[in-house]
Design an enzyme around this catalytic site. Structure first.
Site, PDB file in Angstrom:
ATOM      1  N   HIS A 136     -12.729   7.704  84.780  1.00 39.04           N
ATOM      2  CA  HIS A 136     -12.554   9.119  85.132  1.00 39.04           C
ATOM      3  C   HIS A 136     -13.575   9.556  86.175  1.00 39.04           C
ATOM      4  CE1 HIS A 136      -9.398  10.893  82.768  1.00 39.04           C
ATOM      5  NE2 HIS A 136      -9.865  10.437  81.624  1.00 39.04           N
ATOM      6  N   GLY A 192     -13.327  10.872  73.670  1.00 42.38           N
ATOM      7  CA  GLY A 192     -14.238  10.939  74.805  1.00 42.38           C
ATOM      8  C   GLY A 192     -13.746  11.997  75.780  1.00 42.38           C
ATOM      9  N   CYS A 229      -4.663   9.545  77.187  1.00 45.42           N
ATOM     10  CA  CYS A 229      -5.644  10.351  77.920  1.00 45.42           C
ATOM     11  C   CYS A 229      -5.272  11.825  77.802  1.00 45.42           C
ATOM     12  CB  CYS A 229      -5.642   9.917  79.378  1.00 45.42           C
ATOM     13  SG  CYS A 229      -6.794  10.848  80.403  1.00 45.42           S
ATOM     14  N   LEU A 230      -6.265  12.667  77.518  1.00 40.88           N
ATOM     15  CA  LEU A 230      -5.998  14.102  77.387  1.00 40.88           C
ATOM     16  C   LEU A 230      -5.509  14.712  78.702  1.00 40.88           C
ATOM     17  CD1 LEU A 230      -9.127  15.191  75.288  1.00 40.88           C
ATOM     18  CD2 LEU A 230      -6.783  14.881  74.462  1.00 40.88           C
ATOM     19  N   HIS A 256     -13.036   3.769  79.903  1.00 42.99           N
ATOM     20  CA  HIS A 256     -12.056   4.813  80.239  1.00 42.99           C
ATOM     21  C   HIS A 256     -12.752   6.014  80.901  1.00 42.99           C
ATOM     22  CE1 HIS A 256      -8.292   7.209  79.154  1.00 42.99           C
ATOM     23  NE2 HIS A 256      -9.159   8.163  79.439  1.00 42.99           N
ATOM     24  N   GLU A 257     -13.850   6.454  80.287  1.00 42.18           N
ATOM     25  CA  GLU A 257     -14.544   7.638  80.814  1.00 42.18           C
ATOM     26  C   GLU A 257     -15.197   7.337  82.165  1.00 42.18           C
ATOM     27  OE1 GLU A 257     -13.718  10.301  79.483  1.00 42.18           O
ATOM     28  OE2 GLU A 257     -12.953   9.417  77.641  1.00 42.18           O
ATOM     29  N   GLN A 312     -12.806  16.134  83.829  1.00 39.27           N
ATOM     30  CA  GLN A 312     -11.632  16.551  83.047  1.00 39.27           C
ATOM     31  C   GLN A 312     -11.673  18.038  82.694  1.00 39.27           C
ATOM     32  OE1 GLN A 312     -11.765  13.183  80.025  1.00 39.27           O
ATOM     33  NE2 GLN A 312      -9.579  13.585  80.173  1.00 39.27           N
TER      34      GLN A 312
END
Ligand code: ZN
Length: 147
Positions: A136, A46, A90-91, A132-133, A51
């Site tokens: 963000h 995702g 997480c990226l 999660h997204e 991000q």
């Protein structure tokens, strides 16, 4: 085009609550394509718009997880009481893995890339990725959450 991923727990871009998208124009459609490409290139499941440095309410999820992959102005309107604990990365905070409790299933409402409103039921990994997204988009990172 591969976009640069914003990193760091104190990065202001990642810490700001994102803004509602008013109009899905060419720029948004190109951004969606670039975000999917960037997610795949980084082996992510995702990716949210902040991000990659855009302060708007949009995230994408991997097509292996969901028939709907583009979520614009998303809103979770139901979440299960039942929670599941699982490890997340997480990226934007590479190297950090945390066991987090998330709702096992949820219902989400959003707009897709064709400007169509949709509702989706999600469970397990997809439900986790969506939570999660959405975190963000509200400026929240996994390091903020309790195990
Ligand atoms: Zn993340």
């Amino acid at each position: 085009m591969i976009l640069q991923i914003q990193k760091g727990e104190n990065n202001p871009v990642l810490r700001k609550k994102t803004q509602t998208i008013d109009k899905i124009d060419e720029g948004i459609l190109q951004l969606v394509k670039d975000m999917i490409e960037t997610m795949n290139k980084n082996s992510g499941v995702g990716l949210s718009a902040n991000q990659i440095g855009r302060n708007i309410r949009l995230f994408v999820v991997h097509p292996n997880l969901s028939k709907k992959t583009v979520f614009i102005n998303p809103k979770i309107y139901k979440a299960s009481k039942k929670k599941i604990i699982s490890e997340e990365g997480c990226l934007s905070v590479p190297g950090v893995y945390k066991k987090l409790q998330r709702a096992k299933s949820l219902k989400i409402e959003a707009v897709d890339e064709n400007d169509k409103q949709f509702k989706l039921k999600a469970k397990d990994l997809l439900a986790r990725v969506i939570q999660h997204e959405l975190d963000h988009l509200n400026g929240i990172l996994i390091i903020d959450k309790n195990e």
